[in-house]
Scaffold this motif. Structure first.
Motif, PDB file in Angstrom:
ATOM      1  N   CYS A   1       9.791   6.754  14.422  1.00 20.06           N
ATOM      2  CA  CYS A   1      10.067   5.308  14.368  1.00 20.06           C
ATOM      3  C   CYS A   1      10.716   4.863  15.673  1.00 20.06           C
ATOM      4  O   CYS A   1      11.645   4.069  15.667  1.00 20.06           O
TER       5      CYS A   1
ATOM      6  N   GLN B   1       9.218  -1.947  16.090  1.00 21.54           N
ATOM      7  CA  GLN B   1       8.552  -2.384  14.867  1.00 21.54           C
ATOM      8  C   GLN B   1       8.491  -1.278  13.828  1.00 21.54           C
ATOM      9  O   GLN B   1       8.708  -1.513  12.636  1.00 21.54           O
ATOM     10  N   ARG B   2       8.216  -0.060  14.255  1.00 24.59           N
ATOM     11  CA  ARG B   2       8.169   1.057  13.297  1.00 24.59           C
ATOM     12  C   ARG B   2       9.558   1.299  12.687  1.00 24.59           C
ATOM     13  O   ARG B   2       9.681   1.602  11.499  1.00 24.59           O
TER      14      ARG B   2
ATOM     15  N   ASN C   1      10.084  -1.481  10.182  1.00 23.29           N
ATOM     16  CA  ASN C   1       9.236  -1.202   9.022  1.00 23.29           C
ATOM     17  C   ASN C   1       9.896  -0.173   8.104  1.00 23.29           C
ATOM     18  O   ASN C   1       9.918  -0.327   6.872  1.00 23.29           O
TER      19      ASN C   1
ATOM     20  N   SER D   1      12.061  -0.865   4.284  1.00 27.28           N
ATOM     21  CA  SER D   1      11.115  -0.531   3.218  1.00 27.28           C
ATOM     22  C   SER D   1      11.826  -0.135   1.932  1.00 27.28           C
ATOM     23  O   SER D   1      12.954   0.360   1.940  1.00 27.28           O
TER      24      SER D   1
ATOM     25  N   ASN E   1       4.580   3.130   8.959  1.00 31.53           N
ATOM     26  CA  ASN E   1       3.265   2.657   9.416  1.00 31.53           C
ATOM     27  C   ASN E   1       2.857   1.325   8.804  1.00 31.53           C
ATOM     28  O   ASN E   1       1.836   0.763   9.187  1.00 31.53           O
ATOM     29  N   THR E   2       3.637   0.824   7.841  1.00 32.20           N
ATOM     30  CA  THR E   2       3.268  -0.396   7.115  1.00 32.20           C
ATOM     31  C   THR E   2       4.073  -1.584   7.629  1.00 32.20           C
ATOM     32  O   THR E   2       5.307  -1.565   7.611  1.00 32.20           O
ATOM     33  N   GLN E   3       3.371  -2.611   8.097  1.00 28.03           N
ATOM     34  CA  GLN E   3       4.039  -3.800   8.627  1.00 28.03           C
ATOM     35  C   GLN E   3       4.954  -4.426   7.580  1.00 28.03           C
ATOM     36  O   GLN E   3       4.536  -4.727   6.464  1.00 28.03           O
ATOM     37  N   SER E   4       6.224  -4.618   7.947  1.00 24.40           N
ATOM     38  CA  SER E   4       7.175  -5.231   7.025  1.00 24.40           C
ATOM     39  C   SER E   4       7.141  -6.749   7.176  1.00 24.40           C
ATOM     40  O   SER E   4       6.421  -7.291   8.020  1.00 24.40           O
ATOM     41  N   ARG E   5       7.954  -7.430   6.381  1.00 23.39           N
ATOM     42  CA  ARG E   5       8.031  -8.897   6.515  1.00 23.39           C
ATOM     43  C   ARG E   5       8.836  -9.300   7.745  1.00 23.39           C
ATOM     44  O   ARG E   5       8.886 -10.463   8.103  1.00 23.39           O
TER      45      ARG E   5
ATOM     46  N   TYR F   1       9.390  -9.143  11.836  1.00 27.99           N
ATOM     47  CA  TYR F   1       8.713  -8.876  13.114  1.00 27.99           C
ATOM     48  C   TYR F   1       9.768  -8.721  14.203  1.00 27.99           C
ATOM     49  O   TYR F   1      10.757  -9.463  14.232  1.00 27.99           O
TER      50      TYR F   1
END
Length: 381
Positions: A144, A148-149, A152, A156, A371-375, A377
């Protein structure tokens, strides 16, 4: 006396007047607003703080290692956090700030939060790892490392369900995570020159903190890991005891490294991340509406931090460039070489994954979260 010296004299006088009467937080608020020179504005700030404190049901001391002015290059948002908590709790909580390391830094602040000496503090995740080992997952190279990672991952549900219960078992309530930027490869003046591939690190004495993972990573990419205490690092870099180090650009600037560095490379391997934690027992003792207010304030401040990241980086880079530092970004092929050489997908990291996550299956779920885009940015360097 010149106008400038008159202003400086007034600022010193008013600062000493406030701190001498115990109104340190008021002095910090006035100083960060740039109004210490004005007797009227200082008195207004002091009165406002006094009224807020008197009206509050709970006092919350929040300590940090950074000066109030550090946000320009290192956005930990401590004054914003204070304001947000006071407002989101409708004045039921008054926040006393203890910035600039006056109550300690790093692990010392974590200990004070755990022991209940103070209610909350800012500290790096690396300094928090000895108190809750699973947090150290963030130091797995390229797991990470990008902003962004990282966001994310820590925002999560998987991170909150896997990691937070273990953090709470150690007596802490995570409030929010602070994005600063990834760690870089920074080479001293007179050192080896720019670093763009792992081969460029061959034989380089690389200053590392006491993290077993970071030591292993720099060894894998060809450097000679050299453990040096943070307080001794500037002199070690100046004297050539170490040739390179890896804080974020913002940290390099705020800690005064700009005049002793030559090249900085954005390798994006590991986040140089921070967090605010709170004493769990104190938090749980608060009424439900106050707890909710602190959580709302934490989320608001997290949004402010994310928005501040690119401008803080830009300021730090501009100041370092003035001192002659050159910056280097990696292209996709170069970045792939770093990942292939030392990245978390290699089998050398499997024991860390199992030890820190509990099982390979649990780690794989965290990897999916990263790996999953969070709300949220956030801008990446």
């Amino acid at each position: 006396m010149t106008k400038e010296s008159e202003i400086q004299s007034a600022e010193r006088r008013n600062f000493l007047k406030l701190t001498g009467t115990g109104a340190f937080t008021a002095a910090m608020v006035a100083g960060s607003a740039g109004v210490l020179w004005s007797d009227k504005a200082v008195a207004q700030a002091a009165n406002e703080e006094k009224e807020r404190e008197a009206a509050a049901d709970h006092i919350m001391t929040i300590a940090t290692a950074y000066a109030m002015t550090a946000d320009r290059s290192y956005p930990i948002m401590q004054l914003d956090f204070k304001e947000n908590i006071q407002n989101a709790t409708n004045g039921k909580v008054y926040v006393k700030l203890a910035p600039g390391g006056q109550l300690g830094a790093g692990g010392a602040l974590v200990q004070k939060v755990q022991g209940g000496t103070i209610q909350a503090a800012q500290h790096s995740l690396s300094n928090f790892a000895p108190f809750s080992a699973n947090i150290d997952l963030i130091n797995l190279p390229y797991f990470c490392g990008s902003n962004q990672r990282f966001v994310n991952l820590v925002s999560s549900d998987e991170w909150k369900s896997q990691v937070h219960p273990k953090v709470e078992a150690s007596g802490f309530k995570p409030l929010f995570y602070i994005v600063i930027d990834p760690r870089v490869v920074a080479v001293r003046k007179g050192g080896s020159g720019p670093v763009t591939t792992p081969a460029d690190l061959k034989g380089v004495k690389f200053r590392v903190p006491g993290s077993a993972m970071l030591q292993q990573y720099y060894q894998m990419v060809g450097a000679n890991p050299t453990p040096v205490a943070w307080g001794e690092t500037p002199s070690a870099i100046k004297q050539g005891v170490a040739d390179a180090l890896d804080p974020s650009v913002g940290a390099l600037y705020v800690f005064g490294f700009k005049d002793i560095l030559s090249h900085v490379t954005f390798t994006q391997a590991v986040p140089d991340s921070q967090m605010f934690s709170c004493n769990l027992e104190w938090f749980n003792s608060l009424p439900a509406d106050v707890q909710e207010g602190i959580e709302v304030a934490s989320e608001i401040t997290a949004y402010q931090n994310l928005a501040k990241v690119p401008s803080a980086r830009n300021y730090a880079m501009a100041e370092l460039r003035k001192a002659g530092v050159e910056f280097h970004s990696l292209n996709s092929d170069q970045l792939a070489e770093w990942k292939d050489t030392g990245g978390y997908q290699r089998s050398e990291w499997d024991n860390f994954k199992v030890e820190l996550a509990g099982s390979m299956d649990a780690f794989n779920k965290l990897e999916e979260a990263a790996n999953t885009q969070s709300r949220f940015y956030v801008h990446d360097a």
